[in-house]
Scaffold this motif. Structure first.
Motif, PDB file in Angstrom:
ATOM      1  N   PRO A 114       0.812  -1.231   0.000  1.00 58.80           N
ATOM      2  CA  PRO A 114       0.000   0.000   0.000  1.00 58.80           C
ATOM      3  C   PRO A 114       0.842   1.275   0.000  1.00 58.80           C
ATOM      4  O   PRO A 114       0.506   2.251  -0.689  1.00 58.80           O
ATOM      5  CB  PRO A 114      -0.822  -0.131   1.286  1.00 58.80           C
ATOM      6  N   ILE A 117       2.187   1.757  -3.560  1.00 59.12           N
ATOM      7  CA  ILE A 117       1.144   2.139  -4.524  1.00 59.12           C
ATOM      8  C   ILE A 117       0.770   3.608  -4.380  1.00 59.12           C
ATOM      9  O   ILE A 117       0.734   4.365  -5.357  1.00 59.12           O
ATOM     10  CB  ILE A 117      -0.100   1.237  -4.349  1.00 59.12           C
ATOM     11  N   ILE A 118       0.475   4.015  -3.148  1.00 48.77           N
ATOM     12  CA  ILE A 118       0.049   5.400  -2.915  1.00 48.77           C
ATOM     13  C   ILE A 118       1.188   6.363  -3.207  1.00 48.77           C
ATOM     14  O   ILE A 118       0.977   7.452  -3.766  1.00 48.77           O
ATOM     15  CB  ILE A 118      -0.469   5.553  -1.470  1.00 48.77           C
ATOM     16  N   SER A 119       2.417   5.976  -2.844  1.00 51.70           N
ATOM     17  CA  SER A 119       3.565   6.838  -3.094  1.00 51.70           C
ATOM     18  C   SER A 119       3.769   7.041  -4.591  1.00 51.70           C
ATOM     19  O   SER A 119       4.112   8.145  -5.035  1.00 51.70           O
ATOM     20  CB  SER A 119       4.820   6.221  -2.469  1.00 51.70           C
ATOM     21  N   TYR A 121       1.370   6.779  -6.953  1.00 55.09           N
ATOM     22  CA  TYR A 121       0.233   7.528  -7.491  1.00 55.09           C
ATOM     23  C   TYR A 121       0.337   9.023  -7.156  1.00 55.09           C
ATOM     24  O   TYR A 121       0.007   9.876  -7.969  1.00 55.09           O
ATOM     25  CB  TYR A 121      -1.076   6.958  -6.955  1.00 55.09           C
ATOM     26  N   LYS A 122       0.836   9.303  -5.937  1.00 57.97           N
ATOM     27  CA  LYS A 122       0.984  10.702  -5.506  1.00 57.97           C
ATOM     28  C   LYS A 122       2.450  11.105  -5.585  1.00 57.97           C
ATOM     29  O   LYS A 122       3.028  11.626  -4.624  1.00 57.97           O
ATOM     30  CB  LYS A 122       0.455  10.875  -4.091  1.00 57.97           C
ATOM     31  N   TYR A 127       3.375  13.011   0.799  1.00 53.51           N
ATOM     32  CA  TYR A 127       3.260  11.589   1.138  1.00 53.51           C
ATOM     33  C   TYR A 127       4.381  10.795   0.474  1.00 53.51           C
ATOM     34  O   TYR A 127       4.996   9.920   1.096  1.00 53.51           O
ATOM     35  CB  TYR A 127       1.893  11.063   0.693  1.00 53.51           C
ATOM     36  N   ASP A 128       4.661  11.103  -0.788  1.00 56.22           N
ATOM     37  CA  ASP A 128       5.715  10.402  -1.519  1.00 56.22           C
ATOM     38  C   ASP A 128       7.080  10.668  -0.884  1.00 56.22           C
ATOM     39  O   ASP A 128       7.901   9.757  -0.744  1.00 56.22           O
ATOM     40  CB  ASP A 128       5.708  10.847  -2.977  1.00 56.22           C
ATOM     41  N   ARG A 192       6.878   1.010  -5.547  1.00 58.00           N
ATOM     42  CA  ARG A 192       6.761   2.376  -6.074  1.00 58.00           C
ATOM     43  C   ARG A 192       7.380   2.479  -7.462  1.00 58.00           C
ATOM     44  O   ARG A 192       6.788   3.049  -8.394  1.00 58.00           O
ATOM     45  CB  ARG A 192       7.443   3.361  -5.120  1.00 58.00           C
ATOM     46  N   ARG A 215      -9.496   4.111  -7.761  1.00 58.99           N
ATOM     47  CA  ARG A 215      -9.260   2.849  -7.058  1.00 58.99           C
ATOM     48  C   ARG A 215      -9.237   1.678  -8.036  1.00 58.99           C
ATOM     49  O   ARG A 215      -8.408   0.765  -7.924  1.00 58.99           O
ATOM     50  CB  ARG A 215     -10.345   2.631  -6.000  1.00 58.99           C
ATOM     51  N   LEU A 218      -5.987   1.704 -10.157  1.00 58.90           N
ATOM     52  CA  LEU A 218      -4.825   1.230  -9.408  1.00 58.90           C
ATOM     53  C   LEU A 218      -4.868  -0.274  -9.161  1.00 58.90           C
ATOM     54  O   LEU A 218      -3.860  -0.961  -9.327  1.00 58.90           O
ATOM     55  CB  LEU A 218      -4.719   1.973  -8.071  1.00 58.90           C
ATOM     56  N   SER A 219      -6.033  -0.792  -8.771  1.00 54.78           N
ATOM     57  CA  SER A 219      -6.125  -2.193  -8.393  1.00 54.78           C
ATOM     58  C   SER A 219      -6.262  -3.131  -9.583  1.00 54.78           C
ATOM     59  O   SER A 219      -5.583  -4.162  -9.663  1.00 54.78           O
ATOM     60  CB  SER A 219      -7.311  -2.395  -7.435  1.00 54.78           C
TER      61      SER A 219
END
Length: 305
Positions: A114, A117-119, A121-122, A127-128, A192, A215, A218-219
């Motif tokens: 997680p 993935i989020i890092s 995307y952003k 956050y990254d 990442r 969502r 990404l998934s």
């Protein structure tokens, strides 16, 4: 495919052989172990008689040849301390090491993917930046130092968790976190990087332009295509976790192969050390072998290498 499997099988045999050979000669540099098992005032003739009984009076190459001949048959000799079969002693410790390694692997996957993935995307967001800093820090901190810090905080100061030992889930929490820390950072960084490559693809841009929810993009589209190299890394990292358990088990007195190896090295119990190295090298090689076979099955181009 058959030629590829045969080639990788020969590589497994070679790796195990070289590992045993290297360790056999390296542990002999620590000196003659016979003096550790007799009283300090034992007469010289008794010491020589004991050395002869253990076979340490013969030339080193002769000892090596006899060891390899017996090892091929699964006989690593008896422990110099307990006089029990060395391989049986090591095999009895495998469940504890596997329990710790697989738990650390599961924890790493649940946290790292997680984050990665989020890092991705952003990218370039706060956050990254935090995620990247976390991965760098996680890979830089030595596991033994992290283990000691966790013991000082959660065992010595807060008294929330035991500082070591085994037998229950609560004893596994601190060593599991310590062992998983490096893998969490590694998985997150790799996830990442892989996700960034996938997110640049045209079909991802098309899915976004078509109004597909983030969502789902990404998934269903991004993660699905980035998952194969991630799975390969996870399979390979299991072997790393098994090897890294040596330090973690020693710090937390976890009753696994790692702690047994450290104790045997300190006691110069050569047969147990060699049996432990054989098991770890074999498990690590088999895991790599299975990962290679799986990857070659999915990607036939790998078979040509």
């Amino acid at each position: 495919m058959l030629d590829f499997i045969v080639k990788r099988t020969l590589q497994v045999i070679l790796v195990v052989f070289l590992a045993l050979t290297a360790v056999f000669f390296l542990i002999r540099l620590s000196g003659d172990p016979t003096a550790l098992f007799l009283p300090p005032d034992a007469p010289k003739d008794q010491l020589e008689e004991y050395r002869e009984a253990l076979g340490f009076d013969r030339p080193l190459l002769v000892q090596y040849g006899e060891f390899m001949l017996n090892a091929v048959q699964g006989d690593f000799g008896e422990s110099l301390r307990s006089r029990e079969p060395a391989l049986s002693i090591v095999l009895d410790r495998i469940p504890a090491t596997f329990q710790l390694a697989f738990s650390a692997l599961a924890l790493s996957i649940l946290i790292a993917i997680p984050i990665g993935i989020i890092s991705a995307y952003k990218r370039n967001s706060l956050y990254d930046q935090i995620g990247v800093a976390f991965t760098v820090l996680g890979q830089a901190i030595p596991s033994f130092w992290l283990g000691i810090i966790l013991i000082l905080i959660f065992a010595a100061t807060l008294n929330w968790l035991p500082s070591g030992g085994g037998g229950s889930v609560i004893h596994m929490i601190l060593p599991m976190i310590t062992l998983a820390a490096y893998s969490v950072a590694r998985f997150a960084r790799f996830t990442r990087s892989t996700m960034l490559d996938v997110l640049r693809k045209d079909y991802i841009r098309t899915a976004k332009a078509s109004g597909v929810p983030v969502r789902k993009v990404l998934s269903k589209y991004a993660l699905k295509n980035a998952l194969l190299p991630i799975i390969t890394l996870i399979a390979l990292d299991l072997g790393v976790l098994l090897g890294g358990a040596v330090i973690t088990e020693t710090v937390f007195s976890w009753p696994g192969i790692g702690r047994l190896l450290m104790q045997s090295l300190m006691n110069r119990d050569f047969p147990v050390v060699l049996a432990g190295v054989f098991i770890i090298a074999l498990i690590y090689s088999i895991i790599n072998f299975l990962a290679d076979i799986l990857y070659a099955y999915v990607n036939p181009q790998i078979r040509l290498k």
